[in-house]
Design a protein around this motif. Structure first.
Motif, PDB file in Angstrom:
ATOM      1  N   ALA A 166       0.829  -1.212   0.000  1.00 15.40           N
ATOM      2  CA  ALA A 166       0.000   0.000   0.000  1.00 15.40           C
ATOM      3  C   ALA A 166       0.862   1.260   0.000  1.00 15.40           C
ATOM      4  CB  ALA A 166      -0.924  -0.019   1.214  1.00 15.40           C
ATOM      5  N   ARG A 167       1.949   1.236   0.753  1.00 16.55           N
ATOM      6  CA  ARG A 167       2.849   2.401   0.752  1.00 16.55           C
ATOM      7  C   ARG A 167       3.477   2.598  -0.621  1.00 16.55           C
ATOM      8  NH1 ARG A 167       4.830   3.505   6.486  1.00 16.55           N
ATOM      9  NH2 ARG A 167       3.598   2.122   7.778  1.00 16.55           N
ATOM     10  N   CYS A 168       3.877   1.477  -1.240  1.00 15.78           N
ATOM     11  CA  CYS A 168       4.499   1.556  -2.565  1.00 15.78           C
ATOM     12  C   CYS A 168       3.514   2.079  -3.605  1.00 15.78           C
ATOM     13  CB  CYS A 168       5.010   0.182  -2.998  1.00 15.78           C
ATOM     14  SG  CYS A 168       6.399  -0.433  -2.021  1.00 15.78           S
ATOM     15  N   GLN A 169       2.233   1.754  -3.431  1.00 14.18           N
ATOM     16  CA  GLN A 169       1.246   2.117  -4.445  1.00 14.18           C
ATOM     17  C   GLN A 169       0.941   3.610  -4.464  1.00 14.18           C
ATOM     18  OE1 GLN A 169      -1.857  -0.756  -3.569  1.00 14.18           O
ATOM     19  NE2 GLN A 169      -1.252  -1.988  -5.342  1.00 14.18           N
ATOM     20  N   ARG A 170       1.426   4.353  -3.519  1.00 11.81           N
ATOM     21  CA  ARG A 170       1.344   5.805  -3.629  1.00 11.81           C
ATOM     22  C   ARG A 170       2.222   6.297  -4.788  1.00 11.81           C
ATOM     23  NH1 ARG A 170      -0.055  10.495  -1.371  1.00 11.81           N
ATOM     24  NH2 ARG A 170       1.462  12.176  -1.203  1.00 11.81           N
TER      25      ARG A 170
END
Lengths: 59, 366
Positions: free
Chosen positions: B252-256
Motif C-alpha cells: 500500500a505504501r508503494c502504491q502511492r
C-alpha cells in the motif's frame, strides 16, 4: 541523462489545449501528464529548457 | 505509564532502544525489506531505473551497466534482498557514476526539521553483503542538490551478511522541501566519479554531490556483487531493530508511487469499464486506483496497444488502436481509448480488457 524521443503534445479529448505528452522515455512509450510534480514531465521540460529536446505540436 | 514516559525514565541506552523499537511507523524507508517488486524481479541498470519498488539504480559512462534482481539470499528473518552485480569493471573517472537511491517524499520528513534550528539527527541501518571488503559510502542530499552529508560503513568479510549503522547529524541549514516532491535522496555510492565525491563526516554545500571520497567503488571490479536489505532510516541517534511491516502494508505504501495492473492469468478479463460509442470508436475508461490516491498525476505506460480491447454486451470485441491519458488525477485517471469499428450497435457501456501478455502502469514516483 535519460534519452527521450518522439515527444509530442496530444489533445486526447476535445479540449482546446494539450493535456498530455506522448513520448519514448528511456526506451519505453509513455503518456505523460502536463504536471510539474510528475517526474517524467519535469525531466522532459528540463531537457526542453536545456535545448536538448523539442516537443511536436498536437495534431 | 506511557511509552514516552518509559523512554524518559529509561536509565540505559539499551533500555531506550528496546522501548523505541516498539514504536510503529518509525522507518522512513519504504520497501526496506525489498519485498515489493511490481515492475518485475530483475533487470539491467540505465541512467536511472527503478528496481524493486521505490529503489532506483543508475549508472553513467564510463561505468558499465549493472544487473539487479530481487534475491532470496538474505540474513536471518528476512525473505528478500536486492542483489546488484557490477558489469565489466571500469573506473568512474570524473563524471561516471553508479548509485542506488531512494527518494523520500517531503511530507514524510517534515518532523525532522531539517533546515531549521529544531533539526534532529537521524540514523541509517541496513544489512549488507558484498564480494568486496573495505570502506563503502552513503550520502543524503536535498532535492536542490546543494546540501549533502556523506557517511561510511565498513564491510569486514567478503560474501558475509553484516549489519551496519550510520549516524547522520542534524542539518540546520539548507532547503529541505516538505511537500509532495522530493524531501531528500538517500544514496549508496557504488561507483561515483570524483566530480560527485565529497568528504565523509560533515554537512557540505556544493552541487552534484552523491559520492563519497576514499571509498570502495563496486563497479570498478568486474562482476562484483552487492546485496542489501533491512534498510531503516529513523529519527534519533539510535538504530533500532528493523520495523517489519506486513506485505500488504508495504504494498500500500508503494502504491502511492506506482500501481501496476496485470491480468489474473486469464485472457480478456476486465481492467475497467469503457464508456463510449462504437460509432465514434472512442471510449473513456476510468481506472480506479488503490488506496488513497497516488502522489501526483501518474504517467501511463503499458505493454502494447494491441494487448487491449473493448467488448460490448453482445461480446463484440475490438482491438485497441490508441490508449492515452484523458483526464488525469491521482485517484481515478480517465483513459482515452480508440478501438475497433462499428457493427456492434451503439452500445454505451463496454468492458476494457486485455490478453495475458498485458500490463498497465501508473507511475507517480519521485
Amino acid at each position: 541523462m535519460t534519452i527521450i524521443t518522439n515527444a509530442k503534445y496530444s489533445k486526447v479529448l476535445d479540449s482546446d489545449s494539450p493535456n498530455v505528452i506522448n513520448c519514448v522515455f528511456g526506451g519505453e512509450q509513455l503518456s505523460v501528464p502536463i504536471n510539474p510534480t510528475n517526474r517524467h514531465y519535469a525531466e522532459i521540460m528540463r531537457q526542453v529548457e536545456a535545448g536538448e529536446l523539442t516537443i511536436a505540436d498536437a495534431d | 505509564m506511557t511509552k514516552a514516559r518509559d523512554i524518559a525514565s529509561a536509565t540505559t541506552p539499551n533500555a531506550n532502544a528496546a522501548l523505541l523499537a516498539t514504536f510503529p511507523h518509525r522507518n522512513l524507508i519504504i520497501n526496506g525489506a525489498m519485498q515489493v517488486a511490481q515492475r518485475g524481479t530483475s533487470g539491467t541498470s540505465t541512467a536511472d531505473i527503478y528496481t524493486v519498488d521505490r529503489f532506483a539504480l543508475g549508472h553513467g559512462s564510463p561505468v558499465n551497466a549493472m544487473t539487479f534482481e530481487q534475491s532470496t539470499d538474505t540474513p536471518d528473518n528476512f525473505k528478500n534482498s536486492l542483489k546488484i552485480t557490477a558489469g565489466t569493471g571500469a573506473s568512474a573517472s570524473t563524471t561516471g557514476y553508479a548509485i542506488l537511491r531512494q527518494a523520500i517524499e517531503g511530507q514524510n520528513i517534515a518532523h525532522l526539521g531539517f533546515g531549521t534550528s529544531a533539526a534532529k539527527a537521524i540514523t541509517l541501518s541496513f544489512h549488507v553483503k558484498s564480494s568486496l571488503t573495505g570502506t563503502f559510502g552513503i550520502s543524503i542530499r536535498n532535492q536542490a542538490g546543494n546540501r549533502a552529508y556523506a557517511g561510511t560503513y565498513v564491510i569486514n568479510s567478503a560474501n558475509t551478511w553484516e549489519y551496519k549503522t550510520v549516524a547522520i547529524p542534524a542539518d540546520t541549514s539548507g532547503t529541505w522541501p516538505t511537500d509532495t516532491g522530493i524531501g531528500f535522496h538517500l544514496f549508496w555510492d557504488l561507483g561515483a566519479g570524483s566530480n560527485y565525491d565529497i568528504a565523509a563526516g560533515s554537512w557540505t554545500s556544493g552541487s552534484n554531490m552523491f559520492g563519497v571520497e576514499s571509498t570502495v567503488k563496486l563497479t570498478e571490479t568486474t562482476n562484483a556483487t552487492f546485496f542489501i536489505t533491512g534498510i531503516q532510516l529513523e529519527l534519533g541517534s539510535t538504530a533500532t531493530p528493523f520495523e517489519h511491516r506486513s506485505y500488504g502494508d508495504e504494498l500500500a505504501r508503494c502504491q502511492r508511487y506506482l500501481q501496476v495492473f496485470v491480468p489474473d492469468g486469464q485472457d480478456y478479463t476486465s481492467f475497467a469499464p469503457a464508456i463510449g460509442s462504437s460509432e465514434t470508436n472512442r471510449f473513456f475508461c476510468p481506472i480506479t486506483l488503490s488506496g488513497g490516491g497516488m502522489r501526483t498525476d501518474p504517467t501511463l505506460s503499458f505493454s502494447a496497444v494491441g494487448d487491449f480491447r473493448t467488448t460490448n454486451v453482445f461480446s463484440n470485441n475490438h482491438t485497441c488502436t490508441s490508449i492515452s491519458i484523458g483526464y488525469n488525477n491521482p485517484k481515478i485517471p480517465n483513459l482515452s481509448v480508440l478501438s475497433g469499428g462499428s457493427g456492434d450497435s451503439v452500445s454505451r457501456m463496454f468492458g476494457f480488457n486485455s490478453n495475458t501478455s498485458a500490463y498497465m502502469r501508473f507511475d507517480a514516483e519521485l
